[in-house]
Design an enzyme around this catalytic site. Structure first.
Site, mmCIF file in Angstrom:
data_model
loop_
_atom_site.group_PDB
_atom_site.id
_atom_site.type_symbol
_atom_site.label_atom_id
_atom_site.label_comp_id
_atom_site.label_asym_id
_atom_site.label_seq_id
_atom_site.Cartn_x
_atom_site.Cartn_y
_atom_site.Cartn_z
ATOM 1 C CE LYS A 60 -1.857 -6.042 9.075
ATOM 2 N NZ LYS A 60 -0.564 -6.684 9.408
ATOM 3 C CB SER A 112 -0.471 -7.045 13.338
ATOM 4 O OG SER A 112 0.151 -7.086 12.063
ATOM 5 C CB SER A 134 2.012 -9.529 11.398
ATOM 6 O OG SER A 134 2.240 -8.871 12.614
#
Lengths: 494, 95
Positions: A82, A157, A181
């Site tokens: 990420k 997210s 997330s």
């Protein structure tokens, strides 16, 4: 394993074995997955940065290590990080214009540990800006599309990581979870998402959002792969003062004796409330019935304050974010506005140009609840209700070994459907925010398809019970094949 | 609950954000709806409840007070928008 055609269908565990046994090289595997990214990601937008040259150099090094003591358990397997994790010499944007050109001079601890285990970094995945969002639509680099239906969001997210794993671009990716997330995008993309206990994985080099909640974790296709990833990532790191000095169990070994017989599963009514889509609720109940048929005992538990988890979260997280994001000042790193007339003008214009609307909203919410005259009514009150929610979980765990329910209230929704109304968007995390508020580990596993869209079953455990969570999730995946279902798009690239 | 325009501007100022006149209305409406949602907390009975600051009630770990960092100023300043001789440059502060 025959030809190259099926590598993307392999799990992290299978690929690690293939490279270890010399069935194929890391270079061949890396080239294969890079070609898939080239073919599929123009549609998905799950990566912000792909560095093929760097990935291939790491793959060559992994091939050279094969068969030596230097080869870690995941030697030569490509994964993605990420874009919230700093990567030495590789742009790290956090999904923001503010960091669009930021090139960290060091690796985050999670990146460092996975590299030490032998992983090859294929690239950095797209995300909601500064991890603030539940749909991946707040990214400066554009929304990520859900591989199951590209007119829909992948959740957020960690939406880029989830979409990349769901589309079989990488077998595994890192994520971070502050209010859901990792787990919510896992549910919306049919992947397995693990959020470890607060402090289990070092956050050093992970760009901070809300420091009393943030935790690094994984998106994979199976619980076994999550165990392999966590085994590499977990453990004390003196550079992160919240990193916990607790023994790290053998997560992979825990899977071997996975059994749910006698396991007490708490099913709180709060997870089956008026916000839950009927189809998703049915799939969650069917999944619980599978666990029950294996000998798990269903017990009633109450989480009487859980309905306040969203309001608590939207005080605590923005408050901490407003403080954490004050570091972006246009002076030391990050975006700087041109032609500022004085220092205040430089701060205000750099931040206004560098941050998107949702980030600004959260900074302003946080600033408001912390401001003089409002602190007691909002921040202190929220921290008190947070204590009540944590106490509810503690009491529930006197009756139950794990708590189960749906991960997200609805399947993936259409792009743009909730962007105009922040409060409606926030309700996506209604079942996931409780665990991080109490610092608890939780996992989401695929539990079915509703109108061709994936649903997730969430399991929440007491602090440091990742081995129990992974074993239960693994047991479930031995008896169901929802985690093996792939979106049609994944079959499009050869 | 709704915020007034001058409240939005005051919060923005504290947060070091500039808000254009045309954006004030939208910020007021959206922040207002968030604060309204947060207001559900007021109904909770929290008498005598200790506020929770850390999810594991963990104390702060201490280490010996010795320097552990090496000097990497040049590496770090490579990301700075403007530097000169190892110093960060900002608009003139002292006239």
């Amino acid at each position: 394993m025959s030809g190259a055609g099926a590598w993307h269908e392999c799990t992290l565990a299978e690929l690690a074995r293939g490279v270890r046994d010399g069935a194929y090289t890391s270079v061949a595997l890396t080239e294969y997955l890079l070609a898939r990214v080239d073919a599929l990601d123009p549609v998905l937008n799950s990566f912000v940065t792909v560095d093929a040259e760097r990935a291939l150099a790491a793959a060559r090094a992994a091939d050279a290590r094969r068969g030596t003591a230097a080869a870690g358990p995941l030697n030569g397997v490509p994964i993605a990080h990420k874009d919230i994790f700093c990567t030495d010499g590789l742009r790290t944007t956090c999904g923001s214009r503010m960091l669009a050109d930021f090139v960290p001079p060091y690796d985050a601890a999670a990146v460092e540990r996975l590299a030490a285990a032998g992983c090859v970094t294929l690239g950095k995945t797209n995300m909601d800006e500064f991890a603030m969002g539940s749909s991946n639509e707040t990214s400066w680099f554009g929304p990520v599309k859900n591989p199951w239906d590209t007119s829909r969001v992948p959740g957020g997210s960690s939406g880029g990581s989830a979409a990349a794993v769901a589309a079989r671009l990488v077998p595994a990716a890192t994520g971070t979870d502050t209010g859901g997330s990792i787990r919510q995008p896992a549910a919306l993309t049919g992947t397995t998402g693990l959020k470890p206990t607060y402090g289990r994985v070092s956050r050093w080099g992970m760009i901070a959002f809300a420091s009393s909640l943030d935790q690094a974790g994984t998106l994979t296709r199976t619980a076994e792969d999550a165990a392999l990833m966590l085994a590499a990532m977990a453990g004390l790191d003196p550079r992160d003062s919240t990193s916990v000095d607790a023994p790290v169990p053998d997560y992979v070994a825990a899977l071997a004796y996975a059994d749910v017989r006698g396991l007490r599963l708490g099913v709180p009514g709060a997870f089956f409330d008026q916000h839950l889509d009927a189809g998703i609720g049915r799939l969650a109940r069917e999944a619980i019935a599978v666990l029950e048929s294996g000998g798990a005992k269903i017990v009633e538990v109450e989480l009487p304050n859980l309905h306040l988890a969203i309001p608590v979260y939207y005080v605590v997280a923005p408050a901490e974010a407003s403080s954490n994001l004050s570091r972006f000042d246009g002076v030391r790193f990050g975006h700087r506005a041109a032609g500022a007339k004085d220092l205040l003008d430089l701060y205000e214009r750099s931040r206004s140009e560098g941050f998107g609307d949702e980030v600004k909203r959260r900074i302003m919410t946080g600033t408001y609840v912390l401001s003089a005259g409002y602190f007691d009514a909002y921040y202190l009150k929220a921290q008190q209700v947070r204590a009540l929610i944590a106490r509810d979980f503690e009491r529930a765990f006197e009756q139950a070994d794990l708590i189960v329910g749906p991960t997200a209230p609805t399947p993936a929704f259409a792009l743009g459907a909730k962007t105009d109304d922040p409060v409606t968007m926030y309700l996506n995390d209604i079942y996931t925010v409780g665990a991080p508020l109490a610092g608890l580990p939780a996992i989401s596993v695929p539990c079915g398809l509703h109108e061709d869209l994936p649903a997730g079953l969430q399991l929440i455990g007491p602090h440091f019970s990742e081995d129990r969570l992974l074993a239960a999730a693994h047991w479930f995946q031995q008896r169901t094949d929802w985690h093996r279902q792939a979106p049609a798009l994944a079959a499009e690239a050869g | 609950m709704s915020l007034k325009a001058d409240e939005v501007l005051a919060i923005a100022r504290l947060a070091r954000l500039s808000v254009a006149d045309a954006e004030v209305g939208e910020h007021a409406a959206k922040l207002g709806s968030i604060l309204e949602m947060i207001d559900q907390l007021q109904a909770a009975d929290t008498a005598g409840i200790e506020p929770m600051a850390h999810p594991l009630s963990q104390g702060q770990r201490l280490r010996d007070d010795v320097a552990t960092e090496t000097d990497r100023r040049d590496d770090y300043q490579r990301n700075a928008p403007a530097v000169h001789d190892g110093l960060y440059l900002v608009p003139r502060v002292i006239e």
